[in-house]
Design a protein around this motif. Structure first.
Motif, PDB file in Angstrom:
ATOM      1  N   PRO A  80       0.804  -1.215   0.000  1.00 52.40           N
ATOM      2  CA  PRO A  80       0.000   0.000   0.000  1.00 52.40           C
ATOM      3  C   PRO A  80       0.845   1.277   0.000  1.00 52.40           C
ATOM      4  CG  PRO A  80       0.093  -0.913   2.208  1.00 52.40           C
ATOM      5  CD  PRO A  80       0.755  -1.908   1.315  1.00 52.40           C
ATOM      6  N   TYR A  81       0.189   2.380  -0.384  1.00 47.73           N
ATOM      7  CA  TYR A  81       0.856   3.663  -0.502  1.00 47.73           C
ATOM      8  C   TYR A  81       0.492   4.576   0.656  1.00 47.73           C
ATOM      9  CZ  TYR A  81       2.333   2.727  -5.314  1.00 47.73           C
ATOM     10  OH  TYR A  81       2.924   2.204  -6.431  1.00 47.73           O
ATOM     11  N   VAL A  82       1.490   5.285   1.128  1.00 46.73           N
ATOM     12  CA  VAL A  82       1.285   6.360   2.090  1.00 46.73           C
ATOM     13  C   VAL A  82       1.361   7.681   1.322  1.00 46.73           C
ATOM     14  CG1 VAL A  82       2.338   7.617   4.015  1.00 46.73           C
ATOM     15  CG2 VAL A  82       2.134   5.119   4.103  1.00 46.73           C
ATOM     16  N   SER A  83       0.326   8.496   1.463  1.00 41.84           N
ATOM     17  CA  SER A  83       0.284   9.815   0.821  1.00 41.84           C
ATOM     18  C   SER A  83       0.232  10.875   1.902  1.00 41.84           C
ATOM     19  CB  SER A  83      -0.949   9.941  -0.078  1.00 41.84           C
ATOM     20  OG  SER A  83      -0.985   8.906  -1.043  1.00 41.84           O
ATOM     21  N   VAL A  84       1.134  11.853   1.830  1.00 44.51           N
ATOM     22  CA  VAL A  84       1.232  12.881   2.867  1.00 44.51           C
ATOM     23  C   VAL A  84       1.211  14.266   2.229  1.00 44.51           C
ATOM     24  CG1 VAL A  84       2.648  13.861   4.722  1.00 44.51           C
ATOM     25  CG2 VAL A  84       2.517  11.373   4.429  1.00 44.51           C
ATOM     26  N   TYR A  85       0.333  15.111   2.737  1.00 48.28           N
ATOM     27  CA  TYR A  85       0.279  16.526   2.376  1.00 48.28           C
ATOM     28  C   TYR A  85       0.588  17.297   3.662  1.00 48.28           C
ATOM     29  CZ  TYR A  85      -1.940  15.109  -1.998  1.00 48.28           C
ATOM     30  OH  TYR A  85      -2.195  14.534  -3.230  1.00 48.28           O
ATOM     31  N   ALA A  86       1.847  17.690   3.828  1.00 45.76           N
ATOM     32  CA  ALA A  86       2.321  18.239   5.100  1.00 45.76           C
ATOM     33  C   ALA A  86       2.430  19.757   5.046  1.00 45.76           C
ATOM     34  CB  ALA A  86       3.680  17.638   5.457  1.00 45.76           C
ATOM     35  N   ASP A  87       1.868  20.417   6.053  1.00 47.60           N
ATOM     36  CA  ASP A  87       1.973  21.865   6.206  1.00 47.60           C
ATOM     37  C   ASP A  87       3.186  22.168   7.080  1.00 47.60           C
ATOM     38  OD1 ASP A  87       1.714  24.551   6.626  1.00 47.60           O
ATOM     39  OD2 ASP A  87      -0.285  24.464   7.525  1.00 47.60           O
ATOM     40  N   PRO A 139      -4.093  19.891   4.400  1.00 48.97           N
ATOM     41  CA  PRO A 139      -3.113  18.934   4.925  1.00 48.97           C
ATOM     42  C   PRO A 139      -3.812  17.647   5.371  1.00 48.97           C
ATOM     43  CG  PRO A 139      -2.770  21.125   5.853  1.00 48.97           C
ATOM     44  CD  PRO A 139      -4.086  21.167   5.141  1.00 48.97           C
ATOM     45  N   HIS A 140      -3.279  16.510   4.950  1.00 47.02           N
ATOM     46  CA  HIS A 140      -3.839  15.227   5.370  1.00 47.02           C
ATOM     47  C   HIS A 140      -2.859  14.122   5.029  1.00 47.02           C
ATOM     48  CE1 HIS A 140      -4.967  15.340   1.091  1.00 47.02           C
ATOM     49  NE2 HIS A 140      -5.054  14.016   1.151  1.00 47.02           N
ATOM     50  N   ALA A 141      -3.125  12.920   5.542  1.00 48.44           N
ATOM     51  CA  ALA A 141      -2.273  11.761   5.265  1.00 48.44           C
ATOM     52  C   ALA A 141      -3.159  10.526   5.184  1.00 48.44           C
ATOM     53  CB  ALA A 141      -1.225  11.599   6.358  1.00 48.44           C
ATOM     54  N   THR A 142      -2.897   9.682   4.188  1.00 48.69           N
ATOM     55  CA  THR A 142      -3.731   8.501   3.978  1.00 48.69           C
ATOM     56  C   THR A 142      -2.875   7.276   3.684  1.00 48.69           C
ATOM     57  OG1 THR A 142      -3.936   8.964   1.601  1.00 48.69           O
ATOM     58  CG2 THR A 142      -5.645   9.864   3.045  1.00 48.69           C
ATOM     59  N   VAL A 143      -3.472   6.116   3.965  1.00 49.00           N
ATOM     60  CA  VAL A 143      -2.903   4.827   3.560  1.00 49.00           C
ATOM     61  C   VAL A 143      -3.950   4.152   2.684  1.00 49.00           C
ATOM     62  CG1 VAL A 143      -1.967   2.621   4.313  1.00 49.00           C
ATOM     63  CG2 VAL A 143      -1.643   4.655   5.734  1.00 49.00           C
ATOM     64  N   ALA A 144      -3.555   3.757   1.474  1.00 49.32           N
ATOM     65  CA  ALA A 144      -4.512   3.178   0.530  1.00 49.32           C
ATOM     66  C   ALA A 144      -3.761   2.310  -0.476  1.00 49.32           C
ATOM     67  CB  ALA A 144      -5.283   4.278  -0.191  1.00 49.32           C
ATOM     68  N   PRO A 145      -4.472   1.488  -1.227  1.00 48.41           N
ATOM     69  CA  PRO A 145      -3.803   0.669  -2.253  1.00 48.41           C
ATOM     70  C   PRO A 145      -3.073   1.504  -3.302  1.00 48.41           C
ATOM     71  CG  PRO A 145      -5.994  -0.185  -1.801  1.00 48.41           C
ATOM     72  CD  PRO A 145      -5.897   1.121  -1.080  1.00 48.41           C
ATOM     73  N   LEU A 156       4.473  19.650  15.438  1.00 53.03           N
ATOM     74  CA  LEU A 156       3.237  19.121  16.015  1.00 53.03           C
ATOM     75  C   LEU A 156       2.240  18.735  14.916  1.00 53.03           C
ATOM     76  CD1 LEU A 156       2.733  21.545  19.048  1.00 53.03           C
ATOM     77  CD2 LEU A 156       3.421  19.131  19.118  1.00 53.03           C
ATOM     78  N   ARG A 157       2.176  19.546  13.849  1.00 52.41           N
ATOM     79  CA  ARG A 157       1.274  19.206  12.742  1.00 52.41           C
ATOM     80  C   ARG A 157       1.706  17.898  12.091  1.00 52.41           C
ATOM     81  NH1 ARG A 157       1.479  24.905  11.867  1.00 52.41           N
ATOM     82  NH2 ARG A 157       3.094  24.666  10.262  1.00 52.41           N
ATOM     83  N   TRP A 158       3.019  17.708  11.948  1.00 52.70           N
ATOM     84  CA  TRP A 158       3.503  16.457  11.367  1.00 52.70           C
ATOM     85  C   TRP A 158       3.212  15.274  12.293  1.00 52.70           C
ATOM     86  CZ3 TRP A 158       4.140  12.718   8.500  1.00 52.70           C
ATOM     87  CH2 TRP A 158       5.056  11.690   8.729  1.00 52.70           C
ATOM     88  N   ARG A 159       3.379  15.463  13.608  1.00 51.35           N
ATOM     89  CA  ARG A 159       3.072  14.382  14.559  1.00 51.35           C
ATOM     90  C   ARG A 159       1.613  13.947  14.446  1.00 51.35           C
ATOM     91  NH1 ARG A 159       5.934  16.244  20.234  1.00 51.35           N
ATOM     92  NH2 ARG A 159       8.080  16.420  19.453  1.00 51.35           N
ATOM     93  N   ALA A 160       0.725  14.930  14.249  1.00 54.93           N
ATOM     94  CA  ALA A 160      -0.697  14.601  14.107  1.00 54.93           C
ATOM     95  C   ALA A 160      -0.934  13.771  12.848  1.00 54.93           C
ATOM     96  CB  ALA A 160      -1.523  15.889  14.066  1.00 54.93           C
TER      97      ALA A 160
END
Length: 365
Positions: A15-22, A96-102, A36-40
């Motif tokens: 699976p892929y990790v997708s990160v949109y980090a502020d 900003p968000h982070a997901t795990v998906a195929p 702290l935003r990255w830790r979240a």
């Protein structure tokens, strides 16, 4: 939008990790706030079951970015213990968000990235000019053009005994220099495939150069009434405005063609089901998606063209042993990338649309 740059992204099973980090730093405790935003986001990924080796690779990349303070935001996609694709942003991502998906969640990135037209900026004067050219993949090429003749550049004052001779000589020098600059603009535009050209600088020099450039360059050129340098912020803003207009023009052209072909019942389809069928047959020339998340989901297999509405369909028609479910936009973009289709994102401006998916086709069924 040409999707060829995404092809290496899909070489891994996931699976892929997708990160949109502020990573913006606008306050005194900005670095701490960014951490702290990255830790979240990291906690979100852990809760979604992100593989530890992939999460470790993502964390190392983000931590390095925070330490070196090279960007205000970052988009990255990782799989199988490695960051596969990343890009620094001059500002924080819109959401900003982070997901795990195929599959990687690329739609927000593509919406933010936008169309990247190869373009050229030239600032000219009577002695020569400076040319900046940028290819579709972001490579920069700078050329300084020095005129062959520097004297006499300016005309003499009225009343000088040799006024007419020097005026004619000045005009000839301007023309010679303009020809040289125009020749370099033509060459640079051809090298980078420029589809948008902005020419600024001395009014007389601009006019002389535009009289000498090729017809192809001329039809893509806009003048900026600024006698400045290539790094002038106002000129950069004018270039961004031109590129936004080119994007809007591109979207309008494709949308009009889509409506025309759909009305004729020929080379266009609308809606998720017919678009999936066209994608599987590699008939899609241009995929049209809403610039916001497509709510529907599809089932996918290891091949990009393994796309279906149900897991049973994948098993029965394609022999896929372990179908996986993912967002429809992620599945369609992977298939479009694999079949060299282009992508156009239609702006919704926050207004939901009934049909978020469609395609202009290469040929009829």
């Amino acid at each position: 939008m040409d999707l060829a740059f995404l092809k290496p992204l899909y070489h891994r099973p996931g699976p892929y990790v997708s990160v949109y980090a502020d990573l913006t730093r606008t306050t005194e405790d900005a670095t701490k706030a960014a951490e702290l935003r990255w830790r979240a986001l990291r906690a979100d990924l852990e809760a979604q079951g992100a593989p530890k080796d992939t999460l470790r690779a993502v964390g190392q990349t983000i931590d390095e970015e925070l330490t070196l303070r090279r960007s205000e935001g970052m988009v990255l996609f990782a799989a199988d213990g490695a960051v596969v694709y990343s890009e620094r942003l001059p500002h924080g991502p819109r959401t900003p968000h982070a997901t795990v998906a195929p599959l990687p969640d690329v739609l927000p990135y593509l919406a933010e990235r936008g169309e990247r037209f190869p373009h050229l900026l030239a600032v000219v004067d009577r002695r020569g000019g400076a040319i900046d050219c940028v290819t579709a993949d972001g490579r920069h090429d700078h050329v300084d053009v020095e005129g062959d003749e520097e004297y006499p550049i300016r005309k003499t004052k009225a009343g000088d005994w040799n006024q007419s001779r020097f005026q004619r000589s000045s005009e000839n020098v301007w023309k010679l220099n303009a020809k040289k600059v125009a020749h370099e603009i033509d060459r640079a535009a051809e090298r980078c495939g420029a589809q948008a050209i902005l020419i600024a600088g001395d009014t007389r020099a601009r006019t002389a150069v535009l009289e000498e450039v090729s017809e192809h360059v001329l039809e893509h050129t806009v003048e900026a009434d600024k006698n400045t340098t290539v790094d002038d912020p106002d000129l950069e803003a004018e270039l961004r405005r031109l590129l936004r207009l080119k994007t809007a023009e591109r979207v309008m052209t494709v949308a009009e063609r889509f409506d025309r072909e759909l009305a004729n019942g020929q080379r266009a389809v609308s809606g998720l089901t017919p678009t999936v069928e066209a994608v599987r047959q590699a008939r899609v020339e241009t995929l049209l998606l809403s610039d916001e998340e497509v709510k529907d989901h599809l089932w996918i297999g290891p091949d990009p063209l393994h796309v279906a509405a149900t897991a049973e369909e994948l098993r029965d028609e394609f022999g896929v042993d372990a179908p996986r479910e993912d967002r429809a936009d992620a599945a369609l973009i992977r298939a479009a990338t694999a079949t060299d289709s282009e992508l156009v994102l239609l702006p919704t401006n926050g207004t939901p649309k009934n049909d978020q998916v469609g395609a202009v086709l290469r040929y009829t069924a």
